[in-house]
Design an enzyme around this catalytic site. Sequence first.
Site, mmCIF file in Angstrom:
data_model
loop_
_atom_site.group_PDB
_atom_site.id
_atom_site.type_symbol
_atom_site.label_atom_id
_atom_site.label_comp_id
_atom_site.label_asym_id
_atom_site.label_seq_id
_atom_site.Cartn_x
_atom_site.Cartn_y
_atom_site.Cartn_z
ATOM 1 N N ASN A 281 -13.800 -25.565 -69.277
ATOM 2 C CA ASN A 281 -14.252 -24.888 -68.060
ATOM 3 C C ASN A 281 -15.766 -24.807 -67.933
ATOM 4 O OD1 ASN A 281 -11.657 -23.092 -69.206
ATOM 5 N ND2 ASN A 281 -11.431 -23.964 -67.174
ATOM 6 N N ILE B 168 -20.235 -22.969 -65.134
ATOM 7 C CA ILE B 168 -19.008 -22.323 -65.592
ATOM 8 C C ILE B 168 -18.011 -22.218 -64.441
ATOM 9 C CG2 ILE B 168 -18.070 -20.225 -66.668
ATOM 10 C CD1 ILE B 168 -21.138 -19.636 -67.418
ATOM 11 N N CYS B 169 -16.780 -22.641 -64.698
ATOM 12 C CA CYS B 169 -15.708 -22.511 -63.706
ATOM 13 C C CYS B 169 -14.948 -21.218 -64.006
ATOM 14 C CB CYS B 169 -14.778 -23.712 -63.783
ATOM 15 S SG CYS B 169 -13.498 -23.675 -62.526
ATOM 16 N N LEU B 170 -15.285 -20.178 -63.237
ATOM 17 C CA LEU B 170 -14.684 -18.866 -63.443
ATOM 18 C C LEU B 170 -14.657 -18.152 -62.097
ATOM 19 C CD1 LEU B 170 -13.674 -16.909 -65.689
ATOM 20 C CD2 LEU B 170 -16.018 -16.090 -65.880
ATOM 21 N N ASP C 54 -7.663 -25.237 -64.636
ATOM 22 C CA ASP C 54 -8.742 -25.193 -63.643
ATOM 23 C C ASP C 54 -10.019 -25.727 -64.300
ATOM 24 O OD1 ASP C 54 -10.133 -24.695 -61.329
ATOM 25 O OD2 ASP C 54 -10.400 -22.551 -61.710
#
Length: 152
Positions: free
Chosen positions: A77, A84-86, A121
């Site tokens: 992620n 950052i994928c959050l 994701d």
Amino acid sequence: MQRASRLARELSLLAAEPPPGITCWQNGQLDDLRAQILGGVDTPYEKGVFNLEIIVPERYPFEPPKIRFLTPIYHPNIDSAGRICLDVLKLPPKGAWRPSLNISTLLTSIQLLMAEPNPDDPLMANISSEYKYNKQLFLLNAREWTEKYAGQ
């Protein structure tokens, strides 16, 4: 003005009662912060010290801070630029940012994401499939990167 007083409050709270394994400080200007997250015990990031950059936008807290890793990390992620994928780092409808959240909460969420990646994701598809289908290789690579880039 609201942003300045809120940030001052948040930073003093972070200094007085930092979440375990997290430190955060000002880097010159008020809207330029740095943070360190220690890799969690029993994760491939254990014993690693990861540096992050936090840029606080003009419209904070109505807009989330931009946070990225300065230390390279092998994670599904987090991409090679440190992005950052959050969900809590993005505004709705795609994200889950709310003005009630703060920098401490975001850093704790990132620390949690390090311990529990979300391979469904991903930002890094190759690392994500490695995580899903060859966990041993993922753990080996993540440990190697941690020693190489985040070791003290």
